[in-house]
Design an enzyme around this catalytic site. Structure first.
Site, mmCIF file in Angstrom:
data_model
loop_
_atom_site.group_PDB
_atom_site.id
_atom_site.type_symbol
_atom_site.label_atom_id
_atom_site.label_comp_id
_atom_site.label_asym_id
_atom_site.label_seq_id
_atom_site.Cartn_x
_atom_site.Cartn_y
_atom_site.Cartn_z
ATOM 1 N N HIS A 18 26.027 -38.955 8.909
ATOM 2 C CA HIS A 18 24.556 -38.706 8.530
ATOM 3 C C HIS A 18 23.783 -39.098 10.028
ATOM 4 O O HIS A 18 23.612 -38.215 10.850
ATOM 5 C CB HIS A 18 24.018 -39.476 7.423
ATOM 6 C CG HIS A 18 22.762 -39.073 7.153
ATOM 7 N ND1 HIS A 18 21.883 -37.855 7.540
ATOM 8 C CD2 HIS A 18 21.957 -39.376 6.005
ATOM 9 C CE1 HIS A 18 20.956 -37.891 6.820
ATOM 10 N NE2 HIS A 18 20.775 -38.776 5.948
ATOM 11 N N HIS B 280 27.199 -26.822 10.731
ATOM 12 C CA HIS B 280 26.215 -27.453 9.795
ATOM 13 C C HIS B 280 26.371 -26.875 8.208
ATOM 14 O O HIS B 280 26.914 -25.830 8.118
ATOM 15 C CB HIS B 280 24.744 -27.035 10.099
ATOM 16 C CG HIS B 280 23.703 -27.942 9.674
ATOM 17 N ND1 HIS B 280 23.337 -27.867 8.100
ATOM 18 C CD2 HIS B 280 22.976 -28.997 9.851
ATOM 19 C CE1 HIS B 280 22.302 -28.532 7.882
ATOM 20 N NE2 HIS B 280 22.305 -29.402 8.806
ATOM 21 N N ASP C 10 21.650 -32.461 16.283
ATOM 22 C CA ASP C 10 22.307 -33.729 16.912
ATOM 23 C C ASP C 10 22.709 -33.353 18.330
ATOM 24 O O ASP C 10 22.946 -34.232 19.246
ATOM 25 C CB ASP C 10 23.228 -34.322 16.116
ATOM 26 C CG ASP C 10 22.696 -35.096 14.781
ATOM 27 O OD1 ASP C 10 21.552 -35.654 14.967
ATOM 28 O OD2 ASP C 10 23.167 -34.622 13.835
HETATM 29 C C1 LIG Z 1 28.643 -30.429 9.771
HETATM 30 C C2 LIG Z 1 30.052 -30.155 9.198
HETATM 31 C C3 LIG Z 1 30.395 -31.279 8.506
HETATM 32 C C4 LIG Z 1 29.924 -28.933 8.382
HETATM 33 O O1 LIG Z 1 31.060 -28.769 7.815
HETATM 34 P P1 LIG Z 1 31.374 -27.446 6.912
HETATM 35 O O2 LIG Z 1 30.225 -26.726 6.627
HETATM 36 O O3 LIG Z 1 32.361 -28.051 5.815
HETATM 37 O O4 LIG Z 1 32.251 -26.694 7.985
HETATM 38 P P2 LIG Z 1 33.920 -26.612 7.809
HETATM 39 O O5 LIG Z 1 34.400 -28.026 8.071
HETATM 40 O O6 LIG Z 1 34.325 -25.907 6.532
HETATM 41 O O7 LIG Z 1 34.217 -25.517 8.992
HETATM 42 C C5 LIG Z 1 34.598 -24.539 8.815
HETATM 43 C C6 LIG Z 1 35.549 -24.055 9.937
HETATM 44 O O8 LIG Z 1 34.703 -24.194 11.357
HETATM 45 C C7 LIG Z 1 35.150 -25.356 12.011
HETATM 46 N N1 LIG Z 1 34.540 -26.088 12.508
HETATM 47 C C8 LIG Z 1 33.324 -26.537 11.998
HETATM 48 N N2 LIG Z 1 32.622 -27.474 12.646
HETATM 49 C C9 LIG Z 1 33.271 -27.626 13.913
HETATM 50 C C10 LIG Z 1 32.864 -28.107 15.002
HETATM 51 N N3 LIG Z 1 31.822 -29.182 15.017
HETATM 52 N N4 LIG Z 1 33.781 -28.067 15.984
HETATM 53 C C11 LIG Z 1 35.047 -27.200 15.869
HETATM 54 N N5 LIG Z 1 35.151 -26.441 14.690
HETATM 55 C C12 LIG Z 1 34.297 -26.514 13.890
HETATM 56 C C13 LIG Z 1 36.330 -26.102 11.201
HETATM 57 O O9 LIG Z 1 37.467 -26.667 11.625
HETATM 58 C C14 LIG Z 1 36.844 -25.090 10.174
HETATM 59 O O10 LIG Z 1 37.654 -24.116 10.579
HETATM 60 P P3 LIG Z 1 39.085 -23.558 9.824
HETATM 61 O O11 LIG Z 1 38.416 -22.720 9.114
HETATM 62 O O12 LIG Z 1 39.921 -22.995 10.851
HETATM 63 O O13 LIG Z 1 39.792 -24.883 9.147
HETATM 64 C C15 LIG Z 1 31.078 -29.760 10.581
HETATM 65 O O14 LIG Z 1 30.437 -28.713 11.050
HETATM 66 C C16 LIG Z 1 31.100 -30.779 11.434
HETATM 67 O O15 LIG Z 1 32.066 -31.958 11.281
HETATM 68 N N6 LIG Z 1 30.435 -30.846 12.507
HETATM 69 C C17 LIG Z 1 30.604 -31.922 13.514
HETATM 70 C C18 LIG Z 1 29.861 -33.071 13.211
HETATM 71 C C19 LIG Z 1 28.427 -33.226 13.397
HETATM 72 O O16 LIG Z 1 27.775 -32.630 14.308
HETATM 73 N N7 LIG Z 1 27.372 -33.392 12.305
HETATM 74 C C20 LIG Z 1 26.344 -33.459 12.295
HETATM 75 C C21 LIG Z 1 25.647 -32.425 11.115
HETATM 76 S S1 LIG Z 1 23.972 -32.295 11.271
#
Ligand SMILES: CC(C)(COP(=O)(O)OP(=O)(O)OC[C@H]1O[C@@H](n2cnc3c(N)ncnc32)[C@H](O)[C@@H]1OP(=O)(O)O)[C@@H](O)C(=O)NCCC(=O)NCCS
Length: 377
Positions: free
Chosen positions: A219, A258, A316
């Site tokens: 978070h 996101h 972030d």
């Molecule tokens: C924020 C987050 C949890 C969102 O998750 P989500 O909506 O469930 O997205 P998913 O994990 O389903 O991602 C979909 C695809 O994009 C990819 N992807 C998503 N975020 C990515 C990232 N930051 N870097 C690289 N690839 C990413 C995933 O690996 C997935 O690939 P696949 O379909 O080949 O498996 C995720 O993007 C993340 O972990 N980001 C990095 C951490 C971060 O910045 N957090 C702060 C959020 S405000």
């Protein structure tokens, strides 16, 4: 009953406070776009707006500003508690401990007494700012600084943190960053605050619980991890190779993606503009920002090749770079989030108490049944 892990897609209540419009990359506070508020407003005005539900007129804004100033000073027992904490305690844990001391200062009020809760919120907003700055000073081996009556809420925070009045431009940019972080509909810490408050516990307890929820790396801690990544990359010319390798290993690049935004996070756009302005004004190179710009460009190029053009930088990605640029240490980044989000947490609790119902979701029991009891012999 429907089952949704992490309550994803579950509508838990209604709210008029904020809305994330993920497809359009918009964030609104009570109907007004965050871009307009960031450009033209102030912490004092937006906090009043979120808590009260209407924009203040000049005299209302002036008395709200005075109220926030009035509550800056810590009582001696709170200061004593602060001085008794280990100096190497994580600041988020220290804040939770100190909020416990503030609970008995909360005046009892009827659940629907909105004005009394807004008064408590003003107290908590101001006290939290002083606590965050003083906890940081103590960790850095600096003496606690007496509060003063001058300066706006966020400028005074920077003054306490850094021991000098902030530069006007930096103070304005910091104020904007705090407005951007004030609310974000039903995120985890806001939901935590609502769950606690739904039991009719103290508002201060709800804020303390929200701080606990915010402290987790999923978070509040993502901007710290973006800087860890920039530090690991070390120089802009190494950024592309680092990112290509991370993507090849199916790793996540911090600060991208996101749950709700499917396009550029509007807060990230504003923070990037701030960093561009600071870079233009500065005579020294900002290595962190230069590395992140390379990371950004490589990510956009690579994601478009993989048809993942719904993954963009989130708030972030740039916020840590901005805080570092203005001299704030990485460990204080998550407390800065709390400095702003306390406004959203309080607004949600007050809104919810107008028509409260205790949160009590159901669980799908998957354990055994009719297990015979075996007494210890
Ligand atoms: C924020 C987050 C949890 C969102 O998750 P989500 O909506 O469930 O997205 P998913 O994990 O389903 O991602 C979909 C695809 O994009 C990819 N992807 C998503 N975020 C990515 C990232 N930051 N870097 C690289 N690839 C990413 C995933 O690996 C997935 O690939 P696949 O379909 O080949 O498996 C995720 O993007 C993340 O972990 N980001 C990095 C951490 C971060 O910045 N957090 C702060 C959020 S405000």
């Amino acid at each position: 009953m429907t089952f949704s892990k992490g309550l994803a897609g579950v509508v838990a209540d209604t709210t008029q406070i904020s809305q994330v419009q993920g497809e359009d990359g918009r964030l609104i506070y009570r109907g007004i776009s965050i871009d307009e508020l960031a450009n033209q407003s102030s912490f004092e005005e937006v906090s009043y707006f979120l808590l009260k539900g209407k924009l203040p007129n000049p005299s209302e804004l002036s008395s709200w500003t005075d109220k926030l100033k009035k509550y800056r000073k810590l009582d001696s027992d709170v200061e004593k508690a602060l001085l008794s904490l280990p100096t190497d305690m994580h600041p988020m844990v220290a804040l939770q401990a100190l909020l416990a001391v503030l609970i008995h200062k909360e005046k009892p009020a009827q659940l629907k007494d909105k004005e009394a809760h807004i008064e408590t919120s003003a107290f908590l907003i101001s006290q939290l700012a002083t606590l965050i700055a003083q906890v940081s000073r103590r960790r850095r081996g600096l003496p606690l600084l007496p509060v003063k009556d001058s300066l706006s809420h966020t400028s005074h925070f920077l003054y306490l943190l850094q021991g000098k009045d902030p530069d006007t431009k930096i103070a304005h940019f910091f104020d904007v960053a705090m407005i951007l972080h004030m609310d974000h509909d039903f995120n985890a810490s806001t939901f935590a605050a609502r769950v606690i408050a739904s039991t009719e516990a103290h508002l201060t307890s709800a804020i303390s619980g929200a701080i606990g929820a915010l402290s987790g790396p999923l978070h509040g801690g993502a901007n710290e991890r973006v800087l860890d990544m920039a530090d690991a990359i070390k120089s802009p010319d190494k950024a592309s190779a680092w990112i290509l390798e991370t993507l090849q290993k199916k790793g996540k690049v911090m600060g991208f993606g996101h749950r709700v935004y499917r396009t550029l996070d509007p807060r990230a756009k504003i923070l990037k503009e701030i960093l561009d302005t600071l870079a233009k004004d500065s005579k020294t190179q900002d290595v962190t920002f230069d590395i992140l710009k390379k990371v950004h460009d490589t990510m956009i190029e690579e994601l478009s090749k993989k048809e993942k053009d719904y993954i963009w930088p989130n708030v972030d990605f740039w916020s840590g770079s901005f805080y570092r640029n203005i001299g704030i240490e990485k460990i204080d980044f998550t407390p800065l989030f709390a400095l702003a989000r306390v406004v959203g947490w309080s607004s949600h609790v007050i809104e919810m108490w107008e028509d409260n119902r205790i949160y009590r979701p159901a669980a799908e029991y998957v354990g055994p049944d009719h297990v015979p009891y075996a007494k210890v012999k």
